[in-house]
Design a protein around this motif. Structure first.
Motif, PDB file in Angstrom:
ATOM      1  N   GLU A 188       0.819  -1.210   0.000  1.00  0.00           N
ATOM      2  CA  GLU A 188       0.000   0.000   0.000  1.00  0.00           C
ATOM      3  C   GLU A 188       0.849   1.255   0.000  1.00  0.00           C
ATOM      4  O   GLU A 188       0.592   2.194  -0.741  1.00  0.00           O
ATOM      5  CB  GLU A 188      -0.877   0.021   1.253  1.00  0.00           C
ATOM      6  N   SER A 216       2.372   1.938  -4.434  1.00  0.00           N
ATOM      7  CA  SER A 216       1.036   2.402  -4.811  1.00  0.00           C
ATOM      8  C   SER A 216       0.938   2.774  -6.288  1.00  0.00           C
ATOM      9  O   SER A 216      -0.132   2.754  -6.868  1.00  0.00           O
ATOM     10  CB  SER A 216       0.614   3.566  -3.926  1.00  0.00           C
ATOM     11  N   ARG A 219      -2.026  -2.102  -8.126  1.00  0.00           N
ATOM     12  CA  ARG A 219      -3.346  -1.709  -7.632  1.00  0.00           C
ATOM     13  C   ARG A 219      -3.939  -2.835  -6.781  1.00  0.00           C
ATOM     14  O   ARG A 219      -4.949  -2.669  -6.143  1.00  0.00           O
ATOM     15  CB  ARG A 219      -4.282  -1.425  -8.806  1.00  0.00           C
ATOM     16  N   LYS A 266      -5.506  -3.358  -2.912  1.00  0.00           N
ATOM     17  CA  LYS A 266      -6.855  -3.015  -2.449  1.00  0.00           C
ATOM     18  C   LYS A 266      -7.754  -4.245  -2.466  1.00  0.00           C
ATOM     19  O   LYS A 266      -8.842  -4.235  -1.920  1.00  0.00           O
ATOM     20  CB  LYS A 266      -7.440  -1.922  -3.332  1.00  0.00           C
TER      21      LYS A 266
END
Lengths: 100, 91
Positions: A39, A43, A47, A50
């Motif tokens: 994270e 980032s 992706r 998440k």
């Protein structure tokens, strides 16, 4: 005076140990530590942090000795995988620019 | 961390001048330029040649990006081990 590449390796090592020492066994990444690392540090590249299922899958792929933790050697595989993806992307980019 | 990965990639690409693989000369230059402070053998032509042969998994006489990453991973691992050992000692 360390070279550019040595500095890069040093910073990868530091990132790993910074997250690995947060909880539980220091020196290895738990699932939560891996997710936090992805994270905060990846980032732009990834992706999938998440998506809990994707984190589980990455964790499973990396954890070659099956102890539920990611050690430094296993973390290196992630770096290698990302580098290969990054290299292919960079080459495509150069091709598009007409430099190759 | 992303910029570190970019450095791994661009260092190889600039040493291979955009080609797929590093030839012996390119590999030697890369080792001398990038690893002289962590590898004692970086300036020994024989040792560098040995190292290149050791990495050359497909035995084509060149160092591919993957083979280069093996070296980087190996060196990073030993740097990390040293760091952990040093931390354990100071505890």
């Amino acid at each position: 005076m360390p070279s550019e590449l040595e500095t890069a390796m040093e910073s990868l090592i530091k990132v790993f140990h910074r997250y690995a020492s947060k909880e539980g066994r220091s020196g290895t990444l738990s699932r939560r530590e891996l997710r936090e690392l992805m994270e905060n540090e990846l980032s732009n590249f990834l992706r999938s942090q998440k998506d809990p299922a994707a984190v589980d899958k990455i964790m499973k792929d990396l954890d070659t000795n099956g102890d539920g933790q990611v050690d430094f050697e296993e973390f290196v595989s992630l770096v290698v995988g990302l580098s290969i993806a990054c290299e292919q992307c960079y080459k495509m980019h150069l091709k598009k620019m007409g430099n190759m | 961390m992303e910029s570190a990965i970019k450095t791994l990639v661009t260092t190889f690409i600039s040493s291979s001048k955009g080609k797929e693989n590093l030839d012996s000369k390119g590999f030697k230059n890369l080792v001398e330029k990038q690893f002289s402070s962590i590898l004692e053998d970086a300036n020994s032509a024989d040792k560098v040649k040995e190292m290149q042969q050791g990495l050359d998994a497909n035995a084509d006489g060149k160092v591919s990006f993957g083979e280069y990453l093996t070296l980087v991973g190996y060196l990073a691992q030993s740097m990390s081990d040293r760091k952990t050992a040093a931390a354990a000692q100071s505890d």
